[in-house]
Design an enzyme around this catalytic site. Sequence first.
Site, PDB file in Angstrom:
ATOM      1  N   ASP A  93      47.042  -8.931  56.702  1.00  0.00           N
ATOM      2  CA  ASP A  93      46.377  -9.039  55.528  1.00  0.00           C
ATOM      3  C   ASP A  93      45.704  -7.611  55.388  1.00  0.00           C
ATOM      4  O   ASP A  93      45.484  -7.112  56.158  1.00  0.00           O
ATOM      5  CB  ASP A  93      45.476 -10.136  55.352  1.00  0.00           C
TER       6      ASP A  93
ATOM      7  N   CYS B 227      49.050 -11.620  52.807  1.00  0.00           N
ATOM      8  CA  CYS B 227      48.555 -10.846  51.448  1.00  0.00           C
ATOM      9  C   CYS B 227      49.671 -11.041  50.384  1.00  0.00           C
ATOM     10  O   CYS B 227      50.691 -10.473  50.370  1.00  0.00           O
ATOM     11  CB  CYS B 227      48.527  -9.222  51.934  1.00  0.00           C
ATOM     12  N   ASN B 228      49.081 -11.603  49.319  1.00  0.00           N
ATOM     13  CA  ASN B 228      50.338 -11.823  48.112  1.00  0.00           C
ATOM     14  C   ASN B 228      50.484 -10.421  47.721  1.00  0.00           C
ATOM     15  O   ASN B 228      51.666 -10.154  47.357  1.00  0.00           O
ATOM     16  CB  ASN B 228      49.614 -12.590  46.862  1.00  0.00           C
TER      17      ASN B 228
ATOM     18  N   CYS C  11      45.428 -15.447  46.126  1.00  0.00           N
ATOM     19  CA  CYS C  11      45.101 -14.362  46.998  1.00  0.00           C
ATOM     20  C   CYS C  11      44.211 -15.276  47.880  1.00  0.00           C
ATOM     21  O   CYS C  11      43.397 -15.812  47.573  1.00  0.00           O
ATOM     22  CB  CYS C  11      44.360 -13.435  46.159  1.00  0.00           C
TER      23      CYS C  11
END
Length: 260
Positions: free
Chosen positions: A6, A69-70, A184
């Site tokens: 992330d 992590c989008n 998120c």
Amino acid sequence: MIGVFDSGIGGLTLLHEIIRQLPNEQYCYYADTKNVPYSTKSEEQIKEFVEEAINYFLDRKVKAIVLACNTATNVCVEDLRSRLSIPIIAIQPAVKVAVDNDTAELDAQRKKILVCATPITLRSARFQRLVDSLNADGIVERMALPELVKLAEREEFGKAAEEYITETLLQLDIEKFGSIVLGCTHFTYFEPIFYQLAPQLSIFDGNEGTARHLKNILGKLNLLSLKGETPFSVEYIESGKPTQNLERFQRYIARIEQLT
């Protein structure tokens, strides 16, 4: 070992769910705290940051990598999957879960879905393809909340966050909405505030589904660790180096446990 990546501490919310579903594994959690937030970075910069993390995982010979992590997912996942042989599991906003939760029969009766995420996620072609695949373009409304990433990284979960989220929701006719998708992993920390401000809405994130998908993929590949096979462990890495502030990670984990 499973690598979980992330931009910062948001992915700890996903890691917590993965551990719940896969308690017999060893984990390496990589937080790129030196470069967070990614929402202010260019796509080329994000690709460079992610590549450093991926190389770290490959050196550790992980059996799968999870992109928690989008933003990184939308920039990098197709490229990573095209050239790496190990499973790359990527989180995405839980729009399908929200759509499936909508039981209205006619489009005119359907409640809107508010998707809160970073600007890069919301404007990405990957996100648009997801919405289109669900025939949900008419009911999905996007709301960028980049400040929540910064607030989470500073462990500010009180008044400042409540004021920011309140100001955002006041811009909307909230009665038209039936659900909120937190797109998120940082945003999951603020679920109690969303519930407090909009208790009539259903709130979804992608953590449970992503963890389940990881479990299914590892199972199909016979890569799941059996109970007693390896000792459970979690390593915390910050931008390529073992963390010097384990207490900070433990504080976030304690907060996540309070949410569940």
